[in-house]
Write an enzyme that holds these catalytic residues in place. Structure first.
Site, PDB file in Angstrom:
ATOM      1  N   ASP A  54      24.572   3.134  26.494  1.00  0.00           N
ATOM      2  CA  ASP A  54      23.193   2.926  26.937  1.00  0.00           C
ATOM      3  C   ASP A  54      22.605   4.197  27.565  1.00  0.00           C
ATOM      4  O   ASP A  54      23.329   5.013  28.129  1.00  0.00           O
ATOM      5  CB  ASP A  54      23.165   1.776  27.959  1.00  0.00           C
ATOM      6  CG  ASP A  54      21.753   1.251  28.185  1.00  0.00           C
ATOM      7  OD1 ASP A  54      20.871   1.486  27.330  1.00  0.00           O
ATOM      8  OD2 ASP A  54      21.527   0.602  29.222  1.00  0.00           O
ATOM      9  N   ASN A 113      18.008  -6.363  20.358  1.00  0.00           N
ATOM     10  CA  ASN A 113      17.333  -5.085  20.093  1.00  0.00           C
ATOM     11  C   ASN A 113      16.261  -5.187  19.005  1.00  0.00           C
ATOM     12  O   ASN A 113      15.456  -4.266  18.845  1.00  0.00           O
ATOM     13  CB  ASN A 113      18.352  -3.985  19.743  1.00  0.00           C
ATOM     14  CG  ASN A 113      19.152  -3.489  20.938  1.00  0.00           C
ATOM     15  OD1 ASN A 113      20.325  -3.131  20.818  1.00  0.00           O
ATOM     16  ND2 ASN A 113      18.544  -3.460  22.119  1.00  0.00           N
TER      17      ASN A 113
HETATM   18  C1  IPE Z   1      22.593  -2.868  25.318  1.00  0.00           C
HETATM   19  O1  IPE Z   1      21.633  -1.977  25.752  1.00  0.00           O
HETATM   20  C2  IPE Z   1      22.711  -2.811  23.816  1.00  0.00           C
HETATM   21  C3  IPE Z   1      23.263  -1.586  23.247  1.00  0.00           C
HETATM   22  C4  IPE Z   1      23.713  -0.564  23.912  1.00  0.00           C
HETATM   23  C5  IPE Z   1      23.307  -1.557  21.806  1.00  0.00           C
HETATM   24  P1  IPE Z   1      20.110  -2.405  25.989  1.00  0.00           P
HETATM   25  O2  IPE Z   1      19.404  -1.187  26.421  1.00  0.00           O
HETATM   26  O3  IPE Z   1      19.606  -3.117  24.799  1.00  0.00           O
HETATM   27  O4  IPE Z   1      20.261  -3.461  27.172  1.00  0.00           O
HETATM   28  P2  IPE Z   1      19.166  -3.923  28.254  1.00  0.00           P
HETATM   29  O5  IPE Z   1      17.949  -4.331  27.495  1.00  0.00           O
HETATM   30  O6  IPE Z   1      18.913  -2.785  29.159  1.00  0.00           O
HETATM   31  O7  IPE Z   1      19.836  -5.059  28.972  1.00  0.00           O
HETATM   32  C1  IPE Z   2      21.068   2.483  23.903  1.00  0.00           C
HETATM   33  O1  IPE Z   2      20.079   3.301  24.443  1.00  0.00           O
HETATM   34  C2  IPE Z   2      21.000   2.385  22.403  1.00  0.00           C
HETATM   35  C3  IPE Z   2      20.548   1.089  21.889  1.00  0.00           C
HETATM   36  C4  IPE Z   2      20.263   0.035  22.593  1.00  0.00           C
HETATM   37  C5  IPE Z   2      20.419   0.972  20.459  1.00  0.00           C
HETATM   38  P1  IPE Z   2      18.642   2.732  24.804  1.00  0.00           P
HETATM   39  O2  IPE Z   2      17.768   2.902  23.615  1.00  0.00           O
HETATM   40  O3  IPE Z   2      18.754   1.355  25.326  1.00  0.00           O
HETATM   41  O4  IPE Z   2      18.208   3.728  25.943  1.00  0.00           O
HETATM   42  P2  IPE Z   2      17.417   3.349  27.270  1.00  0.00           P
HETATM   43  O5  IPE Z   2      18.219   2.274  27.958  1.00  0.00           O
HETATM   44  O6  IPE Z   2      16.055   2.880  26.874  1.00  0.00           O
HETATM   45  O7  IPE Z   2      17.389   4.624  28.068  1.00  0.00           O
HETATM   46 MG    MG Z   3      19.038   0.575  27.168  1.00  0.00          MG
END
Ligand code: IPE
Ligand code: IPE
Ligand code: MG
Length: 239
Positions: A20, A68
């Site tokens: 993340d 997502n």
């Molecule tokens: C969790 O991260 C999913 C992945 C890393 C693929 P998110 O960024 O989607 O989670 P939330 O929305 O902050 O809980």
């Molecule tokens: C994790 O990074 C990757 C996926 C969830 C696919 P994010 O895209 O959630 O990055 P932040 O949390 O917005 O910084």
């Molecule tokens: Mg994220």
């Protein structure tokens, strides 16, 4: 990588990572969110190499959650394309490293057919590798996985008195996968976001402030050290 500070006899068998912070990493640099996802590739490969060096047998990474799909269509589209491209460009390398690639998640209509094909080819190519299993959680949700296991129980005509934890565990996406000993989440968020709900009942959780694109084998090693400083009791008493 140095083993100093690490007990080589207590390396976790299975480490799961919530990758993340890609978006925030990009925003900090005035880049597009998708540039952050692209920068996560190096973090993934460095972490996988670090896991191999440490002798970790199973590494599971959360690449795309069932939630997502709520993101803007452009970002979702990029992630579909990017995951396919990463597999196509780098599966031979993973194969040469002795990594067996597997996937957990829902193969529903929203996942492009060509990506599903590419996933199947990657699994097939690496199926006999023994050094480490890299499981990619794609269109994965812990609740969806439990729902799918319950559907399978019903379809199998399992009687209520035969519904056991074992019967459910056998119907999860990868019944061979051991439960994670350690779960690492990057980017300073303290939640699981629907990752491996069933399997993480007794996992040790380690949270890192590092944003995923900056994560390297050194951070994995630090997380393993933290893991080794914990006492796991599984509801019993420590000896
Ligand atoms: C969790 O991260 C999913 C992945 C890393 C693929 P998110 O960024 O989607 O989670 P939330 O929305 O902050 O809980
Ligand atoms: C994790 O990074 C990757 C996926 C969830 C696919 P994010 O895209 O959630 O990055 P932040 O949390 O917005 O910084
Ligand atoms: Mg994220």
């Amino acid at each position: 990588m140095s083993f100093s500070g690490l007990d080589p006899d207590r390396i976790p068998c299975h480490v799961a990572c919530v990758m993340d912070g890609n978006g925030r990493w990009a925003e900090q640099r005035g880049l597009k969110r998708t540039d952050g996802h692209a920068a996560g590739e190096e973090a993934l490969f460095d972490t996988a190499e670090g896991a191999l060096e440490l002798g970790i047998q199973w590494l599971t990474v959360y690449a795309f959650s069932t939630e997502n799909w709520r993101r803007p269509a452009d970002e979702v589209k990029f992630l579909m394309w990017f995951n396919q491209s990463l597999l196509e460009r780098r599966r031979d390398e993973l194969n040469d490293m002795g990594v067996r690639i597997r996937f957990i998640g829902r193969r529903d209509w929203r996942v492009p057919k060509r990506l599903l094909r590419c996933m199947d080819e990657s699994v097939e190519l690496t199926r006999d590798n023994k050094r480490m299993t890299l499981t990619i959680a794609f269109n994965y949700g812990g609740r969806a996985e439990i729902v799918d296991a319950v559907k399978a129980l019903v379809a199998d005509g399992v009687a209520p008195n035969k519904v056991t934890e074992k019967a459910i565990a056998r119907r999860l996406y990868d019944p061979d996968m051991p439960e994670p000993d350690l779960m690492v989440r990057t980017s300073g968020e303290f939640r699981t976001s629907n990752f491996l709900l069933w399997e993480m009942a007794y996992s040790e959780l380690v949270f890192s402030d590092t944003l995923w694109p900056d994560f390297r084998r050194q951070h994995l090693r630090d997380a393993v050290i933290e893991f080794q400083n914990r006492t796991r009791r599984f509801g019993g008493l420590s000896s």
